[in-house]
Design a protein around this motif. Sequence first.
Motif, PDB file in Angstrom:
ATOM      1  N   GLU A 124     -44.466  21.971   0.768  1.00 12.22           N
ATOM      2  CA  GLU A 124     -44.103  20.912   1.619  1.00 12.22           C
ATOM      3  C   GLU A 124     -44.819  19.527   1.078  1.00 12.22           C
ATOM      4  OE1 GLU A 124     -45.696  18.705   6.087  1.00 12.22           O
ATOM      5  OE2 GLU A 124     -46.081  21.265   5.740  1.00 12.22           O
ATOM      6  N   MET A 125     -44.620  17.883   1.121  1.00 11.54           N
ATOM      7  CA  MET A 125     -44.747  17.063   0.403  1.00 11.54           C
ATOM      8  C   MET A 125     -45.474  16.386   1.282  1.00 11.54           C
ATOM      9  SD  MET A 125     -44.211  17.486  -3.081  1.00 11.54           S
ATOM     10  CE  MET A 125     -45.204  16.044  -3.806  1.00 11.54           C
ATOM     11  N   LEU A 126     -47.106  15.916   1.383  1.00 10.50           N
ATOM     12  CA  LEU A 126     -47.163  14.899   1.561  1.00 10.50           C
ATOM     13  C   LEU A 126     -47.099  13.319   1.222  1.00 10.50           C
ATOM     14  CD1 LEU A 126     -49.995  16.550   4.020  1.00 10.50           C
ATOM     15  CD2 LEU A 126     -47.678  15.262   4.773  1.00 10.50           C
ATOM     16  N   SER A 127     -47.347  12.419   1.545  1.00  8.08           N
ATOM     17  CA  SER A 127     -48.051  11.325   0.676  1.00  8.08           C
ATOM     18  C   SER A 127     -49.698  11.290   1.560  1.00  8.08           C
ATOM     19  CB  SER A 127     -47.105   9.710   1.386  1.00  8.08           C
ATOM     20  OG  SER A 127     -46.017  10.008   0.916  1.00  8.08           O
ATOM     21  N   GLY A 128     -50.162  10.844  -0.095  1.00  3.69           N
ATOM     22  CA  GLY A 128     -51.824  10.354   0.650  1.00  3.69           C
ATOM     23  C   GLY A 128     -51.959   9.268   0.304  1.00  3.69           C
ATOM     24  N   PRO A 129     -52.812   8.728   0.294  1.00  3.51           N
ATOM     25  CA  PRO A 129     -53.885   7.897   0.208  1.00  3.51           C
ATOM     26  C   PRO A 129     -53.515   6.717  -0.838  1.00  3.51           C
ATOM     27  CG  PRO A 129     -55.476   8.318   0.092  1.00  3.51           C
ATOM     28  CD  PRO A 129     -54.688   9.918   0.616  1.00  3.51           C
ATOM     29  N   GLY A 130     -53.122   6.909  -1.742  1.00  2.00           N
ATOM     30  CA  GLY A 130     -53.294   6.219  -2.427  1.00  2.00           C
ATOM     31  C   GLY A 130     -52.619   5.103  -3.196  1.00  2.00           C
ATOM     32  N   CYS A 131     -52.453   3.914  -2.158  1.00  2.00           N
ATOM     33  CA  CYS A 131     -52.138   2.465  -2.489  1.00  2.00           C
ATOM     34  C   CYS A 131     -53.197   1.659  -2.113  1.00  2.00           C
ATOM     35  CB  CYS A 131     -50.874   2.189  -1.698  1.00  2.00           C
ATOM     36  SG  CYS A 131     -50.836   0.793  -1.181  1.00  2.00           S
ATOM     37  N   PRO A 132     -53.447   0.638  -3.286  1.00  3.76           N
ATOM     38  CA  PRO A 132     -54.928  -0.094  -3.073  1.00  3.76           C
ATOM     39  C   PRO A 132     -54.728  -1.050  -2.165  1.00  3.76           C
ATOM     40  CG  PRO A 132     -54.479   0.821  -5.573  1.00  3.76           C
ATOM     41  CD  PRO A 132     -53.096   1.256  -4.340  1.00  3.76           C
ATOM     42  N   ILE A 133     -53.432  -1.683  -2.085  1.00  6.10           N
ATOM     43  CA  ILE A 133     -53.443  -2.726  -0.141  1.00  6.10           C
ATOM     44  C   ILE A 133     -53.178  -2.257   0.465  1.00  6.10           C
ATOM     45  CG2 ILE A 133     -51.460  -4.131  -0.031  1.00  6.10           C
ATOM     46  CD1 ILE A 133     -51.057  -4.143  -3.253  1.00  6.10           C
ATOM     47  N   CYS A 134     -52.519  -1.003   0.866  1.00  4.76           N
ATOM     48  CA  CYS A 134     -52.649  -0.660   1.544  1.00  4.76           C
ATOM     49  C   CYS A 134     -53.596   0.164   2.677  1.00  4.76           C
ATOM     50  CB  CYS A 134     -51.657   1.077   2.045  1.00  4.76           C
ATOM     51  SG  CYS A 134     -50.080  -0.169   1.193  1.00  4.76           S
ATOM     52  N   VAL A 135     -54.556   0.193   1.274  1.00  6.02           N
ATOM     53  CA  VAL A 135     -56.104   0.862   2.207  1.00  6.02           C
ATOM     54  C   VAL A 135     -57.337   0.022   2.521  1.00  6.02           C
ATOM     55  CG1 VAL A 135     -55.307   3.346   1.424  1.00  6.02           C
ATOM     56  CG2 VAL A 135     -57.224   1.743   0.133  1.00  6.02           C
ATOM     57  N   THR A 136     -56.967  -1.591   1.904  1.00  2.28           N
ATOM     58  CA  THR A 136     -57.477  -2.866   2.328  1.00  2.28           C
ATOM     59  C   THR A 136     -58.213  -2.860   3.457  1.00  2.28           C
ATOM     60  OG1 THR A 136     -57.292  -3.463   0.228  1.00  2.28           O
ATOM     61  CG2 THR A 136     -58.087  -5.231   1.240  1.00  2.28           C
ATOM     62  N   ALA A 137     -59.801  -2.133   4.160  1.00  2.00           N
ATOM     63  CA  ALA A 137     -59.286  -2.480   5.716  1.00  2.00           C
ATOM     64  C   ALA A 137     -59.597  -4.186   6.061  1.00  2.00           C
ATOM     65  CB  ALA A 137     -60.846  -2.367   5.583  1.00  2.00           C
ATOM     66  N   ASN A 138     -58.424  -4.942   7.084  1.00  2.00           N
ATOM     67  CA  ASN A 138     -58.515  -5.240   7.617  1.00  2.00           C
ATOM     68  C   ASN A 138     -59.990  -6.212   7.303  1.00  2.00           C
ATOM     69  OD1 ASN A 138     -55.557  -6.127   8.071  1.00  2.00           O
ATOM     70  ND2 ASN A 138     -56.096  -5.860  10.475  1.00  2.00           N
ATOM     71  N   ALA A 139     -60.966  -5.674   7.808  1.00  2.00           N
ATOM     72  CA  ALA A 139     -62.376  -6.936   7.422  1.00  2.00           C
ATOM     73  C   ALA A 139     -62.992  -7.574   6.465  1.00  2.00           C
ATOM     74  CB  ALA A 139     -63.475  -6.440   7.608  1.00  2.00           C
ATOM     75  N   ASP A 140     -62.112  -6.394   4.944  1.00  2.00           N
ATOM     76  CA  ASP A 140     -62.295  -7.256   3.676  1.00  2.00           C
ATOM     77  C   ASP A 140     -61.098  -8.319   3.478  1.00  2.00           C
ATOM     78  OD1 ASP A 140     -64.482  -5.597   3.206  1.00  2.00           O
ATOM     79  OD2 ASP A 140     -63.660  -4.058   2.770  1.00  2.00           O
ATOM     80  N   LEU A 141     -59.781  -8.287   4.021  1.00  2.00           N
ATOM     81  CA  LEU A 141     -58.620  -9.020   3.630  1.00  2.00           C
ATOM     82  C   LEU A 141     -58.912 -10.123   4.132  1.00  2.00           C
ATOM     83  CD1 LEU A 141     -55.978  -8.143   2.326  1.00  2.00           C
ATOM     84  CD2 LEU A 141     -55.038  -7.443   4.704  1.00  2.00           C
ATOM     85  N   ASP A 142     -59.767 -10.398   5.527  1.00  4.52           N
ATOM     86  CA  ASP A 142     -60.270 -11.192   6.705  1.00  4.52           C
ATOM     87  C   ASP A 142     -60.722 -12.185   5.479  1.00  4.52           C
ATOM     88  OD1 ASP A 142     -58.197 -10.586   8.156  1.00  4.52           O
ATOM     89  OD2 ASP A 142     -60.098  -9.533   9.912  1.00  4.52           O
ATOM     90  N   LYS A 143     -61.532 -11.380   4.699  1.00  2.09           N
ATOM     91  CA  LYS A 143     -63.141 -12.375   3.714  1.00  2.09           C
ATOM     92  C   LYS A 143     -62.159 -13.054   2.704  1.00  2.09           C
ATOM     93  CE  LYS A 143     -66.883  -9.967   3.218  1.00  2.09           C
ATOM     94  NZ  LYS A 143     -66.874  -8.846   2.396  1.00  2.09           N
ATOM     95  N   ALA A 144     -60.931 -12.497   2.654  1.00  2.65           N
ATOM     96  CA  ALA A 144     -60.430 -12.769   1.332  1.00  2.65           C
ATOM     97  C   ALA A 144     -59.206 -14.022   2.163  1.00  2.65           C
ATOM     98  CB  ALA A 144     -59.904 -12.026   1.173  1.00  2.65           C
ATOM     99  N   ILE A 145     -58.995 -14.274   2.961  1.00  2.00           N
ATOM    100  CA  ILE A 145     -57.999 -15.202   3.516  1.00  2.00           C
ATOM    101  C   ILE A 145     -59.349 -16.538   3.572  1.00  2.00           C
ATOM    102  CG2 ILE A 145     -57.194 -15.312   5.495  1.00  2.00           C
ATOM    103  CD1 ILE A 145     -56.117 -12.408   5.715  1.00  2.00           C
ATOM    104  N   ALA A 146     -60.071 -16.298   4.667  1.00  2.00           N
ATOM    105  CA  ALA A 146     -61.410 -17.116   4.109  1.00  2.00           C
ATOM    106  C   ALA A 146     -61.919 -17.815   3.890  1.00  2.00           C
ATOM    107  CB  ALA A 146     -62.674 -16.494   5.121  1.00  2.00           C
ATOM    108  N   LEU A 147     -61.927 -17.412   2.427  1.00  2.00           N
ATOM    109  CA  LEU A 147     -62.209 -17.224   1.705  1.00  2.00           C
ATOM    110  C   LEU A 147     -61.195 -18.828   0.832  1.00  2.00           C
ATOM    111  CD1 LEU A 147     -64.034 -14.543  -1.447  1.00  2.00           C
ATOM    112  CD2 LEU A 147     -65.258 -16.692  -0.031  1.00  2.00           C
ATOM    113  N   ALA A 148     -59.721 -18.385   1.259  1.00  2.00           N
ATOM    114  CA  ALA A 148     -58.624 -19.207   0.481  1.00  2.00           C
ATOM    115  C   ALA A 148     -58.642 -20.331   0.973  1.00  2.00           C
ATOM    116  CB  ALA A 148     -57.274 -18.773   0.524  1.00  2.00           C
ATOM    117  N   LEU A 149     -59.173 -20.623   2.559  1.00  2.00           N
ATOM    118  CA  LEU A 149     -59.596 -21.703   3.961  1.00  2.00           C
ATOM    119  C   LEU A 149     -60.603 -22.564   2.940  1.00  2.00           C
ATOM    120  CD1 LEU A 149     -58.593 -20.330   6.666  1.00  2.00           C
ATOM    121  CD2 LEU A 149     -57.163 -21.810   5.418  1.00  2.00           C
ATOM    122  N   LEU A 150     -62.163 -22.520   2.451  1.00  4.34           N
ATOM    123  CA  LEU A 150     -62.323 -23.697   1.717  1.00  4.34           C
ATOM    124  C   LEU A 150     -61.564 -24.010   0.789  1.00  4.34           C
ATOM    125  CD1 LEU A 150     -65.402 -20.464   0.635  1.00  4.34           C
ATOM    126  CD2 LEU A 150     -64.947 -22.065   3.147  1.00  4.34           C
TER     127      LEU A 150
END
Lengths: 365, 74
Positions: free
Chosen positions: A55-81
């Motif tokens: 049985e094959m399982l896929s793991g969390p090895g996608c850096p974009i997928c595992v980026t938490a929204n709190a961090d993503l929101d920070k990047a998005i907020a910076l883009a608005l400055l």
Amino acid sequence: MRFVDEYRNSELGKRLVDRIHRRSKKPVRLMEFCGGHTVTIFRHGIRQLLPSTIEMLSGPGCPICVTANADLDKAIALALLPDVIIATFGDMLKVPGSYSSLQGVRAEGGDVRIVYSALDAIRIAQRNPDKSVVMLGIGFETTAPTIAASVLEASREGVSNYCVLSMHKMCPPVIKALLDSGEVRLDGLVCPGHVSAVIGSRPYDFLPRDYGIACVVSGFEPLDVLQCVDMLVAQIERGEPAVEIAYRRGVKPEGNERALETMWTVFEYCEARWRGIGAVPESGLRLREEYRSFDAEVAFEIELPPPREPEGCLCGDILRGVKTPLDCKLFRRVCNPEHPVGPCMVSSEGSCSAYYLYGENNGNG
Amino acid sequence: MCLAIPALVMSVDGLSAEVEFGEVSRQISIWLTPDVKPGEYVLLHTGYSINIIDEDEAKETLKLLEEVASGLDG
Ligand code: SF4
């Protein structure tokens, strides 16, 4: 191309598959940690080629997928400055944060530029001396040394309007966190190839020793993955889990010492937030004191509303290996690569995108 | 996102190098593999070589795989 086509030979592949069928007796669960492996496995229909014992399982090895929204929101907020230019790898653009995406703020006039390399971001900084260029430091151990090198290069060239928002994540600590949660049980791990090109194979030694898990580092061509599965099965059948390398052309047990030295010159461990997994101690990187002037966290203070998750999206559970995209009611009906609801559909390496592109029957769940 | 592709080093100038992959040639940083020489292959990731490809190991792996194919592995 050299070092590519040789590892796609289908005759050799068939023989390897035959041997795996002969060897595999015990039912086993293997996880491919890395999203790049998920893509190889789905594109070449490897799950269906394997015997029903595996049985094959896929793991969390996608850096974009595992980026938490709190961090993503920070990047998005910076883009608005005003006077800030965000430089990012392209895959990040469409990922929905809590309230918007980088693509969304770009449409509203935010200056977000796609770069192929952190070096390009330094060039943008040099051409725009009156702006601050923030490179989004996304990626595992594969990418972190390149971002670290860019900081050293910017420092050497005196580029003072370049900085990094470090959201880097480290693989071995999160593998440990997943196992300690007790939610997934594994017999073997297809270890990430290019992460290991940097860190080597030794950081996985705790897995056979403390958890009895077989580990083989794999390359990304179909023959690489089949060879890796064959070696994992052999270890498990012998009852002697160990750490081996199937990707010897690219990975040494000690890794790339110069890349590690570069990474640790600029960064130090910190706690990191993972989507679906939560905070994991010493699983992220922040800039060291000496390189504070290149740290976007220091340069900009941002107040953010609390993050929120897209309703109905199961990315978090999928990243932990406890659900598959087929369990998600939004899959295909509402969520698709054109209109992604969660990051696992945005990134080409996300499980949802792999299921979408290569057919859900590909899964063996 | 950890994608890295094999690229052939054509020339080296300090910490940068000209590489070729497929039909494309590109200037990259060899900060992470400063000892690489023209004629060697590197794993190229986001404009940086993250490791030098070991040709001997590559041949060894192919030999092993061919042994499987010819049934020599038992
Ligand atoms: S299909 Fe879409 S909504 Fe469902 S888990 Fe995947 S990304 Fe989230």
